[in-house]
Structure formats: structure tokens, C-alpha cells
Motif scaffolding. Sequence first.
Motif, mmCIF file in Angstrom:
data_model
loop_
_atom_site.group_PDB
_atom_site.id
_atom_site.type_symbol
_atom_site.label_atom_id
_atom_site.label_comp_id
_atom_site.label_asym_id
_atom_site.label_seq_id
_atom_site.Cartn_x
_atom_site.Cartn_y
_atom_site.Cartn_z
ATOM 1 N N THR A 1 0.820 -1.219 0.000
ATOM 2 C CA THR A 1 0.000 0.000 0.000
ATOM 3 C C THR A 1 0.851 1.264 0.000
ATOM 4 O OG1 THR A 1 -0.112 -0.413 2.356
ATOM 5 C CG2 THR A 1 -2.089 -0.845 1.108
ATOM 6 N N LEU A 2 1.973 1.204 0.685
ATOM 7 C CA LEU A 2 2.779 2.420 0.795
ATOM 8 C C LEU A 2 3.330 2.846 -0.562
ATOM 9 C CD1 LEU A 2 4.908 2.572 4.033
ATOM 10 C CD2 LEU A 2 2.953 3.942 3.329
ATOM 11 N N LEU B 1 0.542 4.333 -2.499
ATOM 12 C CA LEU B 1 0.247 5.679 -2.018
ATOM 13 C C LEU B 1 1.265 6.669 -2.569
ATOM 14 C CD1 LEU B 1 -1.642 7.190 -0.048
ATOM 15 C CD2 LEU B 1 0.054 6.811 1.719
ATOM 16 N N ARG C 1 0.793 9.752 -5.372
ATOM 17 C CA ARG C 1 1.129 11.141 -5.069
ATOM 18 C C ARG C 1 2.102 11.699 -6.101
ATOM 19 N NH1 ARG C 1 2.333 15.380 -4.935
ATOM 20 N NH2 ARG C 1 2.744 16.880 -3.264
ATOM 21 N N SER D 1 10.508 -27.212 18.332
ATOM 22 C CA SER D 1 10.181 -27.470 19.726
ATOM 23 C C SER D 1 9.273 -28.686 19.789
ATOM 24 C CB SER D 1 9.452 -26.289 20.325
ATOM 25 O OG SER D 1 8.073 -26.489 20.231
ATOM 26 N N LYS D 2 9.185 -29.232 20.960
ATOM 27 C CA LYS D 2 8.359 -30.422 21.096
ATOM 28 C C LYS D 2 6.917 -30.049 21.380
ATOM 29 C CE LYS D 2 12.613 -32.129 21.887
ATOM 30 N NZ LYS D 2 13.715 -31.510 22.603
ATOM 31 N N LYS D 3 6.648 -28.771 21.295
ATOM 32 C CA LYS D 3 5.266 -28.333 21.489
ATOM 33 C C LYS D 3 4.399 -28.878 20.349
ATOM 34 C CE LYS D 3 2.625 -24.213 22.335
ATOM 35 N NZ LYS D 3 1.875 -23.555 21.317
ATOM 36 N N ALA E 1 13.552 -26.473 25.491
ATOM 37 C CA ALA E 1 12.736 -26.007 24.368
ATOM 38 C C ALA E 1 11.283 -25.810 24.788
ATOM 39 C CB ALA E 1 12.802 -27.014 23.224
ATOM 40 N N GLU F 1 9.117 -22.318 25.184
ATOM 41 C CA GLU F 1 7.887 -22.251 24.404
ATOM 42 C C GLU F 1 6.700 -21.876 25.300
ATOM 43 O OE1 GLU F 1 8.056 -22.603 21.139
ATOM 44 O OE2 GLU F 1 5.977 -21.944 21.159
ATOM 45 N N ARG G 1 6.916 -18.298 26.563
ATOM 46 C CA ARG G 1 6.763 -17.290 25.524
ATOM 47 C C ARG G 1 5.343 -16.705 25.521
ATOM 48 N NH1 ARG G 1 8.851 -19.315 20.027
ATOM 49 N NH2 ARG G 1 10.729 -19.421 21.270
ATOM 50 N N GLN G 2 4.397 -17.515 25.932
ATOM 51 C CA GLN G 2 3.006 -17.045 25.939
ATOM 52 C C GLN G 2 2.786 -15.966 26.991
ATOM 53 O OE1 GLN G 2 1.211 -18.225 23.567
ATOM 54 N NE2 GLN G 2 2.777 -19.722 23.019
ATOM 55 N N VAL H 1 5.307 2.750 10.992
ATOM 56 C CA VAL H 1 4.291 3.447 10.211
ATOM 57 C C VAL H 1 2.940 2.799 10.449
ATOM 58 C CG1 VAL H 1 3.563 4.070 7.894
ATOM 59 C CG2 VAL H 1 5.994 3.998 8.467
ATOM 60 N N ILE I 1 -0.191 2.259 8.830
ATOM 61 C CA ILE I 1 -0.628 2.415 7.438
ATOM 62 C C ILE I 1 -2.056 2.933 7.365
ATOM 63 C CG2 ILE I 1 -1.133 1.169 5.319
ATOM 64 C CD1 ILE I 1 1.308 -0.524 5.891
ATOM 65 N N THR J 1 -2.111 6.487 8.291
ATOM 66 C CA THR J 1 -1.410 7.270 7.276
ATOM 67 C C THR J 1 -2.334 7.543 6.089
ATOM 68 O OG1 THR J 1 0.708 6.339 7.898
ATOM 69 C CG2 THR J 1 0.563 7.277 5.696
ATOM 70 N N ILE J 2 -3.030 6.487 5.649
ATOM 71 C CA ILE J 2 -3.925 6.659 4.501
ATOM 72 C C ILE J 2 -5.057 7.625 4.857
ATOM 73 C CG2 ILE J 2 -5.580 5.470 3.004
ATOM 74 C CD1 ILE J 2 -3.689 3.025 3.187
ATOM 75 N N THR K 1 -3.761 11.120 5.050
ATOM 76 C CA THR K 1 -3.396 11.596 3.716
ATOM 77 C C THR K 1 -4.645 12.023 2.942
ATOM 78 O OG1 THR K 1 -1.490 10.132 3.720
ATOM 79 C CG2 THR K 1 -2.174 10.981 1.597
ATOM 80 N N GLU L 1 -2.090 14.969 0.020
ATOM 81 C CA GLU L 1 -0.710 15.316 0.400
ATOM 82 C C GLU L 1 -0.274 14.305 1.459
ATOM 83 O OE1 GLU L 1 2.591 17.544 -0.303
ATOM 84 O OE2 GLU L 1 0.641 17.779 -1.269
ATOM 85 N N ILE L 2 0.799 13.600 1.184
ATOM 86 C CA ILE L 2 1.118 12.470 2.056
ATOM 87 C C ILE L 2 1.468 12.899 3.477
ATOM 88 C CG2 ILE L 2 2.794 10.614 2.472
ATOM 89 C CD1 ILE L 2 2.673 9.957 -0.412
ATOM 90 N N HIS M 1 15.679 -19.761 31.575
ATOM 91 C CA HIS M 1 14.810 -19.332 30.491
ATOM 92 C C HIS M 1 13.967 -18.147 30.905
ATOM 93 C CE1 HIS M 1 15.581 -22.026 27.188
ATOM 94 N NE2 HIS M 1 16.114 -22.751 28.134
#
Lengths: 281, 396
Positions: free
Chosen positions: A81-82, A85, A89, A169-171, B187, B191, B194-195, B208, B210, B213-214, B217, B223-224, B262
Motif C-alpha cells: 500500500t505504501l 500511495l 502522489r 520445539s516439542k510443542k 525447548a 515455548e 513465551r506465551q 508506520v 498504514i 497514514t492513509i 493523507t 498530500e502524504i 529461560h
Amino acid sequence: METKIDKPVFTGTDTYVLDPELAKIVNASIALEMPLLLKGEPGTGKTLLAYAIAEDLGMPLVVLNVKSSMKAVDALYQYDTLTRLNDSRFGDSKRDVSNIEDYIKMGKIGQAFTSDRRTVLLIDEIDKADSDFQDDLLDVLDQMSFDIIEIDKTIKARHRPIIIITSNSKKDLSDPFLGRCIFHHIAFPDPDMMRKIVNAHFPDIGEDIAGACIKAFYALRDIKGVEKKPATRELINWIRILLMDPDFDPEHLMKGDIPYLGVLFKKSNDYRLAQKYVSQA
Amino acid sequence: MFVDFFYILKDQGIPVSPTGFLSLQEALAKGLITSLDDLYTLARAVMIKSEKYFDMYDRVFAHYFKGAELKGPLIEEIDRAIKAMLEEWLSSPKAMADFLGMDENELKKMTPQELEEYFRKRLEEQTERHDGGNRWIGTGGTSPVGHSGFHPGGMRVGGVSMGHSAIKVALERRYKDYTKDNHLGPAQISEALRQLRNMIPAGPKDQVNIRETIYQTMKNAGEIEIVFERSLRDKLKVILMIDNGGWSMDPYIEIVQILFNHASNQFKDLKTFYFHNTIYNKVWEDPTRYHKPFYVDDFARLDPETRLIIVGDASMAPYELMSQHGSIAYNSPQTQPSIKRLEFLAKTFRHNVWLNPRKAHTWPHTETVEIIREVFPMFELTLDGLEKAVAHLMQK
């Protein structure tokens, strides 16, 4: 068994030593047109298998390295998209701003689907992404097609790729995902198999050197309390370095004088344990 | 074909699905399976989706195609007992020899395999079990003897060699080590951990947006106008309290150590404290529990959204927990019994869990475990327990 000429059969390559059990599974996965899911300790050659299959069957390999933040759509296509855009312009590019398709880029799975030839698609370390990623990929891999929502176009696989998926991983992955895959767990090779692997990588290696290295390697793997055991990859690198060292003598290995431990043990704690073990031997 | 086989797998608790079974039929129809070896490999590949169940598959396969006895719980117990005996033998050969009424030197002459075989024989005699047809048990290359390498001979048991018949391979039980529950390695821990995170926008505005931004704009008549925002960072605060004292925690040092390593990699804002058995008026920031005490009352000043994870076996004499003078450390007068301190912590940090390295089925045998469970939600220090604990900590 009837052999059909158009069915590719995988037999292993020069540097990839194929376990006969795994060979059967790979060929079944190709014949049944199901993705092959590989698990196993890091460094047991899960990723290399895909490279070996591609090389052996003479197909191009498309690698999708899964990242933790990845969304399934990233693997399919990207709508830039950028750039659009920016073009709208400044309008100084050759792209047609009113045609969205000009701003669609194929992701790795998209590339595998649109390729002129049959490809091997490696989805590496799928467990890194969250389970939504797997669920979203399910339909794509099942139907062998996906939609580009922005332009309402369906991309169908021109040739069904051979799909290899690895998981470190063993997950466990989600059940529906597992249901669609063929599963194999690569066990750590035993010393005989390891000898073949070493010989494949170093065809000129002397019997005594290979034997001494492998013996020392398995002894080091048995050190208690090591968190990340050295795997095949480490062994190969280690032998490569030993062979480059002019002072290296397999006799020393047998005596318990083991150089370059840092190649094998990469965690500082593991390294210390290994040093302690070596100094005691 | 092989419908019974499918149902035996299912009865043994392996999650096999009809889809997998149909895939097997497809493989048969396509002529991919021409021998028992092929059947062994491919039936497993299409039906069994986790190495956790490979061992059970091996046993069912051997049973179905050869009629080898399915290994019941009794034999599992014997396996465990043998392991315990071998460990005992390692630490005090003499005591073990006396116990068996054997000469120590005679036992020492045996190879580990012979030793294991001998222990098994003795145990089987003891349980008066007919041992016919069970000779193969324990030759699976996963015996604790082979890998500890204590024997002067330095042997390794087992190993895979192909060319065996499928049944023989199945009987080797190569995947015994991967069986459920008993596997919580680095491991899995990373794992599971991580959650556990809490994403909050932070740092410089370098991403950014998006959509915005759109929109801006367009508002700006084309004009961007590029809109930047902060990226999401993990801002989770975690307090880890570890019981590192007392012999009762000794068997779990390794697993707790891995968990700690860990956790320190995973969480940027992690505070670790140590205690012995239970918590009184202070915990320590140093593992020796000497230099840097931290008073429990001071936890009230920390962010109440901090996640509190306590690791300990929660096993002690009841008075240590319930009595005001329960502390077993000398020279530490207390104003409150430990249980009050625990209740205080649980109230201060509403996201809290207690991880217990002991198996859950043993908890009801210890009174203090049951009492502490009323204060903290308790989970086993296994992959399963850790995942549940993390889910609990992430609740709103």
C-alpha cells in the motif's frame, strides 16, 4: 509395486545420508500428496532434507522461514500500500496506480503456487509462529489455493508443491493441522549412522580419525547437565576444524585431549561443564 | 484393513483419527505398502502425530502383529523399581549388595546389562510373576544404565540398526524416552513461557501506521501525511521466588535451574528471590540467602500487576507453616506465621501461581501442600502444568 514414471521417487543425495525409514515416509508423502511434518532435535537434518529432496528431484526449492510475528497472509502475498500511495502522489513509476494487482507481491507460498515448475516448498520452524498461523495455512495447503482479497482473485497452485514442514520445539501443533500432515520424528543418529554421515561429508577422512571423533563426540553428548547437546551440525563443523589443524592427532582425542570445545558447546554453562569433563578424563 | 489395529491404538489412548486411518487405506490402495516394514513405518507416519505416542505405537504394533504381551502397569513399576535400585547401587553399592544378600564384589563384576537383568529377575521373583515372553523388556536402548556411563566398561546400550524386521524394531522401543509427561526440556520451557507477555506500546515512534497514514493523507487532500507510532514491547513484570533450600528440593535443582535460565532470558523485568521451605518476613535476592534480604512487607510497594511465580515443593512440617514460631532458621524471630505471609503475597499480586515440581498425585499426601493450594493456585512443574500456569497468569 507398479512404478510410474511421472511419480518422483527420492533416493538421497551425495551429502545427505538418507535413513531407509525416512525415505519411505518422504516417498509416501509425495505419493499421498500430504505435507510432511518433521520434528526432532535441532541439528538432525530436518531442514537439510528439503534441500536434499529438491536437489535429488531437480526441483527448485522455495524456503519460507517462519518468524514469530508472521501472519499467514505474509506467506501468501503482500499488498504494498505504501508504494501505491507514494505512486499516486508522485506518479513517477511505470506501475498503474489504478491497477491494484501491480502492487501485489507474491510471498513464498504464492511463489511456490505460481511457479512454472513443480517446486519443493519448505516451511521451516512453523512452531515459531502462533497457532493462528497454522490454522490459516490449513485451508491453503488443503485447497492448494488462496484468495487475494484486494483484487478478488484466486491463486491456484499450478503444480502441487512437495511440502516439507519442520518444527523444532516439542510443542504440539494443532490437531487439525496434524491431521493433514504425515508425521515423522527424526531420532538422533546412532554411531553407525553418524559414521555414514561423516563419510558423506568427508569422503577422504581416515577411518581412525572418523572413529576417534565420533567416539569422543558421543562421550561428550553424554555429559550430564548439558542444556544444548551438540548435534550432527556441530560434529561436522568440529571435524572440519580438526582437519584444518596441522597439529591435530587422533591419538590425542583417544587420550581425552579434546580441542575446540567451543564449536560443540555454545552455551557458556555447557562449555564449562564440557571443560570440566575433559580435564577430568 | 487393520480396523482392529486402529481400535487397539485408540483404546490405548493414542489420539488416532479416522482421517489418518483413511490415509493409511489410501497408501495401501496406491501400493505404497508391500511389506510389514512398510506398514510399520507408514502406518505410524500417517496415523501417529506425535513422538510422545511412538512408544505406545511400537508396543501395540508388536502386540498386534506378533502377539507380544502388552506391557501392563506392573511391569512399568518393575522398570521404575529397577531404576531406583540402580541409582541406589550407584550411591552405595555395599548397602544394595547387603540388601540383596549378595557379595558386593560379585555384583561389581556384572556389566550394567547383567545387573539390570539380575535386578529384574529378583523383582519378578518377588512379585511372583510369570516372566515368560518378557525377555525383551529393557533391551530398548533407553536403559538408565547405558547412558550414565558409570561402568568401567563405558558401554552404550542399544542403538538403531536398520534391516531388522519391523516387529523387532517395534520391540526395541526406541521412543521410550519421548513418552508423555517425563519430558520437560529447555525447548518446551521457553515455548511455554513465551506465551507470558504483556504487549504495550513503548520506545521511539518508528513504526508506520498504514491505516492512519492513509486516512490522514486523504484528509490532507492527497498530500502524504505519514503517521508514526510506537512499536509494541513486552512490559510484563515478573517475580520469581524459588525454594532453594532443604534436601527435599534437591532432586529438582536441574529443572528449576533450566526454568530460571529461560525466565531470565524471556522476561526483561524479572526479579528473582530465594527462600527456604516457606516464606517468613523476608526473602533473599542472593541464592545463598545471606547477603541481600528483602522484606516481604516491601512487596506492597511494587506494581500489583506483577506476575508472581513461586517454585517450591510446598512440603514441610505443618507447624513451619502455621505457627508464629515456625521458622526453622535460628535467630529469626517472627511476628506472623508463614501462612499469613503467603496470604499477604497472594493478595498483593493478584496474578500468582505456585509451581510444584512434585507430581500432582502425590500432593494430597502432604498436609502443607493442601493448605498452600488454598492460597495459591498450584500447578505441576511439567509442560502441561506450566502451560496451565501461564494461561492462569494471563487471565484478566
